[in-house]
Motif scaffolding. Sequence first.
Motif, PDB file in Angstrom:
ATOM      1  N   PRO A   1       0.764  -1.231  -0.012  1.00 33.53           N
ATOM      2  CA  PRO A   1      -0.099  -0.006  -0.066  1.00 33.53           C
ATOM      3  C   PRO A   1       0.831   1.204  -0.129  1.00 33.53           C
ATOM      4  N   LEU A   2       0.373   2.271  -0.434  1.00 32.05           N
ATOM      5  CA  LEU A   2       0.752   3.701  -0.366  1.00 32.05           C
ATOM      6  C   LEU A   2       1.889   3.735  -1.586  1.00 32.05           C
TER       7      LEU A   2
ATOM      8  N   ALA B   1       7.865   9.758   5.239  1.00 36.10           N
ATOM      9  CA  ALA B   1       8.053   8.566   4.808  1.00 36.10           C
ATOM     10  C   ALA B   1       9.306   7.901   5.040  1.00 36.10           C
ATOM     11  N   GLN B   2       9.216   6.333   5.258  1.00 34.85           N
ATOM     12  CA  GLN B   2      10.517   5.831   5.541  1.00 34.85           C
ATOM     13  C   GLN B   2      10.407   4.198   4.729  1.00 34.85           C
TER      14      GLN B   2
ATOM     15  N   LEU C   1      -0.272  -7.037   5.096  1.00 29.68           N
ATOM     16  CA  LEU C   1       0.187  -5.665   4.846  1.00 29.68           C
ATOM     17  C   LEU C   1      -0.914  -4.434   4.771  1.00 29.68           C
ATOM     18  N   ALA C   2      -2.319  -4.895   4.879  1.00 31.87           N
ATOM     19  CA  ALA C   2      -3.270  -3.874   5.085  1.00 31.87           C
ATOM     20  C   ALA C   2      -3.126  -3.574   6.513  1.00 31.87           C
ATOM     21  N   ARG C   3      -2.925  -4.194   7.364  1.00 37.13           N
ATOM     22  CA  ARG C   3      -2.664  -3.929   8.899  1.00 37.13           C
ATOM     23  C   ARG C   3      -1.493  -3.352   9.283  1.00 37.13           C
ATOM     24  N   THR C   4      -0.389  -3.672   8.541  1.00 32.87           N
ATOM     25  CA  THR C   4       1.093  -2.987   8.831  1.00 32.87           C
ATOM     26  C   THR C   4       1.601  -2.151   7.704  1.00 32.87           C
ATOM     27  N   GLY C   5       1.247  -2.280   6.649  1.00 33.68           N
ATOM     28  CA  GLY C   5       1.702  -1.177   5.698  1.00 33.68           C
ATOM     29  C   GLY C   5       1.909  -0.100   5.630  1.00 33.68           C
TER      30      GLY C   5
ATOM     31  N   SER D   1       1.593   2.099   8.568  1.00 36.65           N
ATOM     32  CA  SER D   1       2.427   2.656   9.730  1.00 36.65           C
ATOM     33  C   SER D   1       3.703   2.031   9.545  1.00 36.65           C
ATOM     34  N   ALA D   2       4.257   1.190   8.908  1.00 40.11           N
ATOM     35  CA  ALA D   2       5.471   0.705   8.741  1.00 40.11           C
ATOM     36  C   ALA D   2       6.310   1.720   7.633  1.00 40.11           C
TER      37      ALA D   2
END
Length: 341
Positions: free
Chosen positions: A151-152, A207-208, A259-263, A265-266
């Motif tokens: 995502p993003l 972004a990181q 990835l929907a849950r973590t992508g 914020s990560a």
Amino acid sequence: MSTPQSAQVVVVTGASGGIGRATARAFAARGAKVALLARGEAGLAGAAADVERLGGQALAVPTDMADPDQVERAASQAEAAFGPIDVWVNVAFTSVFAPFSEITAAEYKRVTEVSYLGYVYGTMAALARMRPRDAGTIVQVGSALAYRGIPLQTAYCGSKHAIQGFNEALRCELLHERSGIRTTMVQMPAVDTPQFDWVLSRLPEPAQPVPPIYEPELAARAVLYAADHPGRREYWVGGSTLGTLVANAVAPGLLDRYLARTGFSAQQDDRLQDRDHPTNLWKPADGRGGHDYTARGSFQDRSTTRSPQLWASQHHGLLAAVAGAGLLAGGAALLRARRVR
């Protein structure tokens, strides 16, 4: 056959920063003649100085990789200055960090033209010069995101997927022709490059790269190895790349949900960043009179230059032989044990 390393002629796109800058330095350290293609004149001047300081010869050619005429002219300038091109490395890209719904059609087109078609135009220019000699190597710098979208980064992931398909198809054609030209791809992990300082972002936080993070010098070593050993169709850099590609092959639906849950914020952190910093989508952030971002980004305290997986990717034949020998030895020992009984 390529020319001796001391006289090797190399073209690196996206050479003003990040992996391209580190790759140009790595080739320069062994005496290569390096044509540096990028838009940012401040970054190009810095890259040229790096190449000369490390013992190579530099030619800085301001080039927008989205313009095929500029790419063609740059290739002609490189050969006029240095002679036949031995290695062409495609690295240049741009991106937008944002949900798909927040990216305009014009922005999407721009990312695709630079990050995908720029590779196509670079490959065209390289092949036009390599075909008459039936020799040369093209290295496409890819990403784990060539196989696995996150995502993003829809525009960037789409471009990397496109490069993957393009390079596979081209490789088949070259094999069919029994061509002496080789093309290979290097799939990268998250790398500490300036892209996170100059990319156009609509995220609420800076972004990181998704950890683990690797330094661009590791990526450059992988590119050099690929250029020297282009018979392999691709190389994987970093344990995270291996893990991502294996997980995507085994359980892609599960990875979608993860990835929907973590992508979201990560890919963001809480570091301080000037919200008015220049972005490089339409104009180079390292343009004339601007800042030279060099190869590394803002995450050196969290990144590494080591990757056992890279060594394994480069020596899979040796590892297979060792594993095979181990299996044979184990089988022989088992047979002996059964005979004793």
